[in-house]
Design a protein around this motif. Structure first.
Motif, PDB file in Angstrom:
ATOM      1  N   GLU A  31      -2.740  56.538  57.741  1.00  0.00           N
ATOM      2  CA  GLU A  31      -3.879  56.930  58.573  1.00  0.00           C
ATOM      3  C   GLU A  31      -3.441  57.145  60.024  1.00  0.00           C
ATOM      4  OE1 GLU A  31      -7.401  54.528  58.228  1.00  0.00           O
ATOM      5  OE2 GLU A  31      -6.988  54.148  56.114  1.00  0.00           O
ATOM      6  N   ILE A  32      -2.554  56.296  60.517  1.00  0.00           N
ATOM      7  CA  ILE A  32      -2.036  56.465  61.873  1.00  0.00           C
ATOM      8  C   ILE A  32      -1.261  57.780  61.970  1.00  0.00           C
ATOM      9  CG2 ILE A  32      -0.432  55.536  63.599  1.00  0.00           C
ATOM     10  CD1 ILE A  32      -1.168  52.743  62.573  1.00  0.00           C
ATOM     11  N   TRP A  33      -0.449  58.061  60.949  1.00  0.00           N
ATOM     12  CA  TRP A  33       0.328  59.306  60.945  1.00  0.00           C
ATOM     13  C   TRP A  33      -0.588  60.526  60.940  1.00  0.00           C
ATOM     14  CZ3 TRP A  33       4.805  60.867  62.355  1.00  0.00           C
ATOM     15  CH2 TRP A  33       5.270  62.113  61.952  1.00  0.00           C
ATOM     16  N   GLU A  34      -1.653  60.480  60.148  1.00  0.00           N
ATOM     17  CA  GLU A  34      -2.597  61.601  60.106  1.00  0.00           C
ATOM     18  C   GLU A  34      -3.243  61.828  61.471  1.00  0.00           C
ATOM     19  OE1 GLU A  34      -3.188  63.867  57.760  1.00  0.00           O
ATOM     20  OE2 GLU A  34      -1.553  62.919  56.646  1.00  0.00           O
ATOM     21  N   GLY A  40      -4.615  68.279  68.587  1.00  0.00           N
ATOM     22  CA  GLY A  40      -4.930  67.798  69.940  1.00  0.00           C
ATOM     23  C   GLY A  40      -3.954  66.744  70.415  1.00  0.00           C
ATOM     24  N   THR A  41      -3.592  65.839  69.528  1.00  0.00           N
ATOM     25  CA  THR A  41      -2.638  64.789  69.881  1.00  0.00           C
ATOM     26  C   THR A  41      -1.271  65.374  70.150  1.00  0.00           C
ATOM     27  OG1 THR A  41      -3.857  63.279  68.432  1.00  0.00           O
ATOM     28  CG2 THR A  41      -1.696  62.574  69.146  1.00  0.00           C
ATOM     29  N   PHE A  46       3.222  66.999  73.780  1.00  0.00           N
ATOM     30  CA  PHE A  46       4.158  68.030  74.211  1.00  0.00           C
ATOM     31  C   PHE A  46       3.906  68.459  75.652  1.00  0.00           C
ATOM     32  CE2 PHE A  46       4.715  68.979  69.559  1.00  0.00           C
ATOM     33  CZ  PHE A  46       6.016  68.487  69.514  1.00  0.00           C
ATOM     34  N   SER A  47       2.647  68.548  76.062  1.00  0.00           N
ATOM     35  CA  SER A  47       2.383  68.937  77.448  1.00  0.00           C
ATOM     36  C   SER A  47       2.810  67.842  78.414  1.00  0.00           C
ATOM     37  CB  SER A  47       0.908  69.290  77.644  1.00  0.00           C
ATOM     38  OG  SER A  47       0.089  68.183  77.364  1.00  0.00           O
ATOM     39  N   THR A  48       2.625  66.583  78.043  1.00  0.00           N
ATOM     40  CA  THR A  48       3.091  65.483  78.889  1.00  0.00           C
ATOM     41  C   THR A  48       4.612  65.512  79.004  1.00  0.00           C
ATOM     42  OG1 THR A  48       1.212  64.120  78.208  1.00  0.00           O
ATOM     43  CG2 THR A  48       3.088  62.977  79.197  1.00  0.00           C
ATOM     44  N   PHE A  49       5.291  65.712  77.884  1.00  0.00           N
ATOM     45  CA  PHE A  49       6.749  65.800  77.901  1.00  0.00           C
ATOM     46  C   PHE A  49       7.204  66.967  78.777  1.00  0.00           C
ATOM     47  CE2 PHE A  49      10.641  67.618  76.116  1.00  0.00           C
ATOM     48  CZ  PHE A  49      11.505  66.549  76.327  1.00  0.00           C
ATOM     49  N   PHE A  50       6.545  68.107  78.648  1.00  0.00           N
ATOM     50  CA  PHE A  50       6.910  69.288  79.433  1.00  0.00           C
ATOM     51  C   PHE A  50       6.717  69.043  80.924  1.00  0.00           C
ATOM     52  CE2 PHE A  50       5.580  73.253  81.487  1.00  0.00           C
ATOM     53  CZ  PHE A  50       6.747  73.986  81.325  1.00  0.00           C
ATOM     54  N   LEU A  51       5.584  68.448  81.301  1.00  0.00           N
ATOM     55  CA  LEU A  51       5.308  68.211  82.718  1.00  0.00           C
ATOM     56  C   LEU A  51       6.279  67.197  83.318  1.00  0.00           C
ATOM     57  CD1 LEU A  51       1.416  68.176  82.699  1.00  0.00           C
ATOM     58  CD2 LEU A  51       2.923  69.923  83.639  1.00  0.00           C
TER      59      LEU A  51
END
Length: 66
Positions: A31-34, A40-41, A46-51
């Motif tokens: 359930e956590i993996w899903e 959205g997650t 990815f946007s946090t990593f990019f910034l």
């Protein structure tokens, strides 16, 4: 002005928490993996990593190029 900003931040955070939807309990790792692979997650991660990467690169270029 600083105290007013702090007060508004606390009030805003409280309002967000009080109006948040109820979450169901998680019973398994699947359930956590899903939840973790939802679009959205993944976008947030990815946007946090990019910034952060861009910020580190700019900081390195500005301070170590001289």
């Amino acid at each position: 002005m600083g105290m007013l900003g702090c007060l508004l931040c606390i009030v805003g955070s409280t309002v967000i928490v009080l109006h948040a939807p109820h979450e169901k309990s998680i019973n398994s790792v699947e359930e956590i993996w899903e939840l973790a692979i939802q679009p959205g997650t993944l976008y947030v991660h990815f946007s946090t990593f990019f910034l952060i990467s861009t910020d580190c690169l700019c900081w390195r270029l500005v301070y170590f190029s001289a």
